[in-house]
Design a protein around this motif. Structure first.
Motif, PDB file in Angstrom:
ATOM      1  N   PRO A 106      47.831  46.542  49.455  1.00 27.00           N
ATOM      2  CA  PRO A 106      48.632  45.185  49.030  1.00 27.00           C
ATOM      3  C   PRO A 106      47.340  44.193  48.329  1.00 27.00           C
ATOM      4  O   PRO A 106      47.614  43.576  47.509  1.00 27.00           O
ATOM      5  CB  PRO A 106      49.274  44.912  50.149  1.00 27.00           C
ATOM      6  N   LYS A 107      46.454  44.049  49.413  1.00 22.58           N
ATOM      7  CA  LYS A 107      45.432  43.047  48.975  1.00 22.58           C
ATOM      8  C   LYS A 107      44.691  43.535  47.450  1.00 22.58           C
ATOM      9  O   LYS A 107      44.203  42.717  46.719  1.00 22.58           O
ATOM     10  CB  LYS A 107      44.424  42.841  49.906  1.00 22.58           C
ATOM     11  N   LEU A 108      44.193  44.782  47.657  1.00 22.35           N
ATOM     12  CA  LEU A 108      43.560  45.292  46.058  1.00 22.35           C
ATOM     13  C   LEU A 108      44.403  45.205  45.158  1.00 22.35           C
ATOM     14  O   LEU A 108      43.827  45.165  43.972  1.00 22.35           O
ATOM     15  CB  LEU A 108      42.966  46.764  46.651  1.00 22.35           C
ATOM     16  N   GLN A 109      45.665  45.292  45.297  1.00 16.30           N
ATOM     17  CA  GLN A 109      46.734  45.239  44.244  1.00 16.30           C
ATOM     18  C   GLN A 109      47.427  44.212  44.154  1.00 16.30           C
ATOM     19  O   GLN A 109      48.639  44.115  43.425  1.00 16.30           O
ATOM     20  CB  GLN A 109      47.489  46.569  44.185  1.00 16.30           C
ATOM     21  N   ALA A 110      47.201  42.972  44.623  1.00 19.21           N
ATOM     22  CA  ALA A 110      47.784  41.644  44.614  1.00 19.21           C
ATOM     23  C   ALA A 110      47.901  41.209  43.220  1.00 19.21           C
ATOM     24  O   ALA A 110      46.923  41.336  42.366  1.00 19.21           O
ATOM     25  CB  ALA A 110      47.260  40.754  45.475  1.00 19.21           C
ATOM     26  N   ALA A 111      49.279  40.545  42.954  1.00 14.35           N
ATOM     27  CA  ALA A 111      48.993  39.671  41.440  1.00 14.35           C
ATOM     28  C   ALA A 111      48.361  38.532  41.827  1.00 14.35           C
ATOM     29  O   ALA A 111      48.171  37.953  42.740  1.00 14.35           O
ATOM     30  CB  ALA A 111      50.655  39.263  41.227  1.00 14.35           C
ATOM     31  N   PRO A 112      47.513  37.892  40.713  1.00 20.19           N
ATOM     32  CA  PRO A 112      47.634  38.394  39.481  1.00 20.19           C
ATOM     33  C   PRO A 112      46.598  39.540  39.047  1.00 20.19           C
ATOM     34  O   PRO A 112      46.144  39.365  37.918  1.00 20.19           O
ATOM     35  CB  PRO A 112      47.401  37.064  38.734  1.00 20.19           C
ATOM     36  N   LEU A 113      45.876  39.998  39.930  1.00 21.46           N
ATOM     37  CA  LEU A 113      45.000  41.253  39.472  1.00 21.46           C
ATOM     38  C   LEU A 113      45.770  42.202  38.801  1.00 21.46           C
ATOM     39  O   LEU A 113      47.009  42.745  38.762  1.00 21.46           O
ATOM     40  CB  LEU A 113      44.484  41.815  40.734  1.00 21.46           C
ATOM     41  N   ALA A 114      44.849  42.721  37.527  1.00 23.31           N
ATOM     42  CA  ALA A 114      45.260  43.744  36.755  1.00 23.31           C
ATOM     43  C   ALA A 114      45.765  45.058  37.655  1.00 23.31           C
ATOM     44  O   ALA A 114      46.562  45.677  37.009  1.00 23.31           O
ATOM     45  CB  ALA A 114      44.247  44.134  35.720  1.00 23.31           C
ATOM     46  N   ASP A 115      45.016  45.345  38.566  1.00 25.29           N
ATOM     47  CA  ASP A 115      45.316  46.354  39.551  1.00 25.29           C
ATOM     48  C   ASP A 115      46.746  46.453  40.087  1.00 25.29           C
ATOM     49  O   ASP A 115      47.335  47.588  40.495  1.00 25.29           O
ATOM     50  CB  ASP A 115      44.606  46.508  40.885  1.00 25.29           C
TER      51      ASP A 115
END
Length: 179
Positions: A106-115
């Motif tokens: 969840p942290k690696l893929q948190a918004a606003p990240l492209a991931d």
């Protein structure tokens, strides 16, 4: 990008990862493929160093920390070797986080990240497959198998983590086993 093992194969930690991976993959998953199991255990040993986890660099030498950026590096690679290395790293990176530390996703893929817009599983599978087409036969076969069995290997890594945590707990103090 350096994809070598950060600790020697004779180091006790490397041997521990190899033993746990072999035992877990064979006992829990029924996977006895030495090439695949060896690759996964080397991945664990390589990623002991955070420098290996964040190994992809852009043209200016800055660390690339998102899967989407790593894929862009692969697409803009000047040659197949660089493209293969970037794709391999995406596969390794996504397998590691999906299998060993899924609570970090969840942290690696948190918004606003492209991931936040991508699936680590799907990108890992796709990247390993694409790396397989750019690799010598033996390594290409391992990458193809990782692509086909990504979910199973991620599950296997979660079991490996569980086993090392049991070992760690049996030594009395968290983290003491590694000291």
């Amino acid at each position: 990008m350096d994809t070598s093992c950060s600790i020697a194969e004779t180091h006790p930690l490397h041997r521990l990862f190899r033993g746990l991976t072999e035992s877990t993959f064979m006992s829990d998953l029924g996977i006895g493929d030495p090439s695949l199991v060896g690759y996964v255990s080397q991945l664990l040993a390589r990623f002991v160093s955070s420098q290996a986890i964040w190994a992809v660099r852009d043209k200016q030498g800055r660390r690339v920390g998102q899967v989407a950026e790593m894929l862009a590096e692969a697409e803009s690679a000047p040659d197949d070797d660089r493209r293969r290395d970037c794709l391999r790293h995406v596969g390794d990176f996504t397998l590691f986080w999906t299998g060993v530390y899924p609570e970090a996703l969840p942290k690696l893929q948190a918004a606003p990240l492209a991931d936040s817009l991508i699936s680590f599983q799907e990108q890992g599978k796709r990247s390993y497959y694409r790396a397989s087409t750019l690799s010598p036969a033996e390594l290409g076969g391992v990458f193809r198998r990782l692509s086909e069995e990504f979910e199973l290997c991620a599950f296997g890594l979660s079991r490996v983590r569980r086993e090392w945590e049991k070992l760690e707990a049996s030594h009395g103090q968290p983290g003491r086993m590694w000291a």
